[in-house]
Design a protein around this motif. Structure first.
Motif, PDB file in Angstrom:
ATOM      1  N   LEU A  61       0.968  -1.384   0.012  1.00  0.00           N
ATOM      2  CA  LEU A  61       0.050   0.013   0.080  1.00  0.00           C
ATOM      3  C   LEU A  61       0.978   1.262   0.017  1.00  0.00           C
ATOM      4  O   LEU A  61       0.378   2.069  -0.740  1.00  0.00           O
ATOM      5  N   LEU A 246      -9.030  -3.786   1.834  1.00  0.00           N
ATOM      6  CA  LEU A 246      -8.132  -2.637   2.054  1.00  0.00           C
ATOM      7  C   LEU A 246      -6.759  -2.887   2.758  1.00  0.00           C
ATOM      8  O   LEU A 246      -6.087  -1.900   2.750  1.00  0.00           O
ATOM      9  N   ALA A 250      -6.833  -0.537   6.779  1.00  0.00           N
ATOM     10  CA  ALA A 250      -8.257  -0.197   6.347  1.00  0.00           C
ATOM     11  C   ALA A 250      -9.083   0.859   7.143  1.00  0.00           C
ATOM     12  O   ALA A 250      -9.789   1.799   6.418  1.00  0.00           O
ATOM     13  N   ARG A 253      -7.341   4.316   5.796  1.00  0.00           N
ATOM     14  CA  ARG A 253      -7.867   4.371   4.561  1.00  0.00           C
ATOM     15  C   ARG A 253      -9.187   4.952   4.287  1.00  0.00           C
ATOM     16  O   ARG A 253      -9.561   5.755   3.392  1.00  0.00           O
ATOM     17  N   LEU A 254     -10.172   4.040   5.215  1.00  0.00           N
ATOM     18  CA  LEU A 254     -11.690   4.263   5.207  1.00  0.00           C
ATOM     19  C   LEU A 254     -11.930   5.777   5.771  1.00  0.00           C
ATOM     20  O   LEU A 254     -12.755   6.353   5.253  1.00  0.00           O
ATOM     21  N   GLN A 260     -13.687   4.622  -0.229  1.00  0.00           N
ATOM     22  CA  GLN A 260     -13.207   3.356  -0.544  1.00  0.00           C
ATOM     23  C   GLN A 260     -14.077   2.039  -0.062  1.00  0.00           C
ATOM     24  O   GLN A 260     -13.753   1.020  -0.605  1.00  0.00           O
ATOM     25  N   SER A 263     -14.779  -0.564  -2.921  1.00  0.00           N
ATOM     26  CA  SER A 263     -13.924  -1.660  -2.968  1.00  0.00           C
ATOM     27  C   SER A 263     -14.522  -2.850  -2.563  1.00  0.00           C
ATOM     28  O   SER A 263     -14.134  -3.866  -2.823  1.00  0.00           O
TER      29      SER A 263
END
Length: 788
Positions: A61, A246, A250, A253-254, A260, A263
């Motif tokens: 990532l 993710l 996660a 990122r979320l 996202q 995904s």
């Protein structure tokens, strides 16, 4: 997914967001795999994916974020790359010091302690360098995220290659310049002669990478994701799917990009918009570049479910407009710049040669036709890489000098002669033609070559084994997972000839893996029926190879036997003819409504067919349009279970003796009988082959199997088939669906007919929506069309 917050696009009405995500005229695919949403008609080719994407490691990532940053800020990205290279160089230096220390330990005993101290210090320095590099990368990632809080007009912060790319795309699409100005490059260097036959001197090829297991998700990561989901009003049960898609980070990122959530398989844009609105509040806007980028990726993923490996840029813009994106063109350009999608422009026309003098130039300008804008395709990298790898692999096989291996083939037919002289051969035909492709395996073995055949299903493997012998017949999935002849030292299958039946079911990713597994000098025969339904995954490999005309194509002249074969052959060319059926091989049963259709289907399977033809119910199969509806697989299976094997369903809704359909993978269903259940799961008997359904997959991947859809039935045949066509199925019928469903019958076909004139109209006029793929132009770029 109904528990997710429902909502339209930020700042818009619900009606504005209810639009299709693809080009006009593209039908939504019915969900053929168990656990997918109820689909409608059979016209669509794909099936819904049910598994979550593999989790990406945290380091991947970070590297991915650095790559995206490089598209916008080359200078910053270069520093990040330098830092990463510095870590690699530190590792190499540490390795050299360790080796030196190891050499010194071979001296007197007194040198052992200093060497150990040096090695320990080296390890400490390596770890410190790696941690420092990781911290620097993460800091740069956070800095880039902070800089992107405010919307950035497309192209305003781009430079270098990224800016050139944006300018090229805009100029080509507007027609201001020829596409060849930007995309045409020097012709590829001619391929050198392929190495000798694999049996004599196997060429050095990289070993195929082994599939990595996704790391186990920590309890802390799951708890963090549940917290973010809760704040956005989404169910906490999505935590595992989110972390699977993710990765370990996660939650971060979320939280930074709520869209996202798209995904995760099954999440809709309206639900992601509601989730983002709950997290961001007033900052949630329809023109948010994060939303636009996520929607572009989601649109292309949905297109892949319908079989496309790419979409025209105009179609993507239209889908974005339907999702209330204010400036679709800007959204596409931003997605390209950030690397969310790739840009393709294949099949450019050749540029005219320059004129020698001014007079010729003026004459050429007067007579030249106006340059048409070039269609630009957008696609996801996974399918782009698969198609390009497949095209290279097919070219490699076709260019291999297979005629020099010294094998002596029998002159028994056109197909065998073609295979003897070419590394790639396509073979078309109906069910009877399977004997011809199976004969290639036998002939190759007689010529002293290592040969095998592969089919799409267990039933196809059984029928292939009856012709070639059990040691040379496999399923394609089994062959790629380690069954069969094994692999050589370079990781290639230990084969000189491979015949793939049911080649029409090859999606682009499976085909790429298959071709990569074949050594130079191996002959590949793709044999299939182009009239059946296409693959469940993205791509149409068999059709593209036939269209490219780069290899020998042999069309079988063997007709399918009996009245059923005659009927199906007519359907394949668009004609629904009456056939002579003195033994009642084909029977039409008219019905008025769906309730009567279910009643007649149960009566035929449980009583009429066994009594009139001596075919036991275990060898008869019902095929209908979809899972839902008043005469779909659910309704039919419930009625058939009540009649044939009533019970409480004590094993997750199943009882011993139930017929069950297990979706092992996308587009691959096995049918068997429930035997028992234990701590591991549910055990099936699939025509003598034991199959275990893991307990965690029973609910999502297992259905009762007395009635199937045509997509599920591809690659299998039964002595008797009952095709159920209720009145509400009329809109979903097309020629490939009817051809596939009727062609599953070997001896007897009953048609429960409630669609009136929609059936002959579907056979004569209705074809499936075309798939957008790139394999054919890629093959043309590598090889010239073969003379047929």
């Amino acid at each position: 997914m109904t528990a997710l917050p429902q909502g339209s696009a930020p700042g818009s009405t619900a009606d504005e967001s209810a639009e299709a995500e693809v080009a006009p005229g593209t039908a939504q695919a019915p969900a053929e795999e168990p656990g997918a949403a109820e689909g409608a008609g059979p016209g669509a080719e794909g099936e819904a994916r049910t598994g979550a994407e593999e989790a990406e490691p945290a380091d991947e990532l970070a590297a991915e974020e650095v790559e995206r940053a490089s598209a916008a800020e080359p200078a910053d990205a270069a520093e990040g790359v330098d830092a990463a290279e510095g870590v690699e160089r530190a590792d190499e230096a540490g390795g050299a010091e360790a080796e030196a220390g190891a050499d010194e330990t071979g001296g007197p005993e007194g040198a052992a302690e200093p060497a150990a101290a040096d090695a320990e210090a080296t390890q400490v320095s390596e770890a410190a360098a790696e941690l420092a590099a990781q911290r620097e990368l993460r800091a740069r990632i956070e800095q880039r995220k902070a800089e992107k809080e405010a919307p950035i007009p497309a192209g305003t912060k781009l430079s270098g290659t990224a800016a050139d790319l944006l300018a090229a795309v805009r100029a080509v699409e507007s027609g201001e310049k020829s596409g060849a100005t930007f995309f045409a490059g020097p012709p590829p260097a001619p391929r050198g002669p392929a190495p000798g036959p694999a049996r004599e001197a196997a060429p050095v090829r990289p070993r195929a990478p082994e599939s990595a297991q996704a790391p186990a998700t920590s309890a802390e990561a799951l708890a963090s994701v549940r917290s973010v989901l809760s704040r956005g009003g989404a169910p906490g049960t999505l935590a595992e799917q989110v972390t699977g898609a993710l990765g370990e980070q996660a939650a971060e990122r979320l939280g930074a990009d709520p869209w996202q959530l798209l995904s995760v398989p099954g999440v809709r844009p309206e639900q992601a918009d509601g989730f983002a609105r709950a997290l961001l509040g007033a900052e949630c806007r329809p023109d948010d570049e994060r939303r636009a980028a996520a929607l572009v990726g989601w649109i292309l993923e949905q297109a892949a479910l319908r079989g496309h490996t790419a979409l025209a840029a105009d179609d993507v813009r239209g889908a974005l407009a339907g999702r209330s994106v204010p400036d679709p063109d800007e959204a596409v350009q931003q997605a390209i710049a950030e690397g969310v999608v790739l840009v393709f422009q294949d099949g450019l026309a050749e540029e005219p040669e320059p004129a020698e003098d001014a007079a010729d130039t003026e004459a050429a300008e007067e007579t030249a036709e106006p340059v048409e804008p070039v269609e630009v395709l957008l696609g996801l990298d996974r399918y782009a890489l698969a198609e390009e790898s497949l095209a290279d692999g097919l070219a490699r096989l076709l260019n291999s000098p297979v005629g020099n291996d010294g094998s002596v083939w029998p002159e028994d037919g056109e197909l065998i002669r073609a295979v003897a002289g070419s590394g790639l051969v396509a073979h078309t035909g109906g069910e009877a033609s399977r004997a011809e492709s199976a004969a290639v395996v036998t002939a190759a073995a007689a010529a002293g070559l290592r040969a095998a055949g592969a089919a799409h299903t267990l039933d196809g493997q059984r029928r292939l084994a009856e012709l070639t012998g059990p040691l040379a017949a496999f399923t394609l999935a089994g062959l790629l997972s380690g069954e069969g002849p094994g692999r050589d030292a370079d990781g290639a299958l230990a084969l000189d000839v491979l015949v793939v039946q049911d080649a029409a079911q090859l999606d682009v990713e499976t085909a790429a893996v298959l071709v990569e597994s074949l050594a130079d000098g191996c002959r590949l025969v793709l044999s299939g029926d182009p009239g059946v339904l296409g693959p469940a995954g993205a791509g149409q490999v068999f059709q593209d190879v036939l269209s490219a005309r780069v290899c020998p194509v042999v069309a079988s002249r063997l007709p399918d036997a009996g009245p059923v074969g005659e009927l199906v052959s007519g359907i394949g060319i668009g004609e629904l003819n009456q056939v002579e059926a003195p033994g009642k091989e084909v029977v039409i049963v008219p019905v008025r409504d769906a309730g009567e259709a279910v009643h007649r289907c149960v009566q035929l399977l449980a009583d009429s067919i066994p009594r009139a033809f001596g075919i036991p119910v275990e060898q008869a199969q019902a095929i209908t349009v979809g899972h839902g509806g008043s005469a779909g697989t659910r309704a039919l299976n419930a009625a058939l279970k009540q009649r044939l094997n009533p019970g409480p369903g004590r094993f997750g809704g199943f009882d011993p003796g139930d017929r069950a359909a297990y979706a092992q993978d996308l587009g691959r269903t096995v049918v068997g009988t429930v035997v028992e259940a234990d701590a591991e799961g549910l055990r099936l008997d699939c025509a003598g082959t034991p199959v275990l359904v893991p307990k965690e997959r029973v609910e999502s991947a297992l259905r009762h199997g007395w009635a199937l859809t045509a997509h599920q039935a591809v690659g299998m045949r039964w002595p008797a088939v009952v095709a159920v066509l209720p009145g509400d199925a009329a809109q979903g019928l097309n020629r490939p669906w009817v051809y596939t469903a009727f062609g599953r019958a070997e001896r007897h076909l009953s048609v429960v007919h409630g669609v009136d004139q929609a059936l002959p109209r579907a056979v004569a006029e209705v074809l499936p929506a075309p798939r957008t793929t790139r394999l054919t132009p890629l093959l043309h770029g590598l090889m010239k069309p073969a003379e047929q």
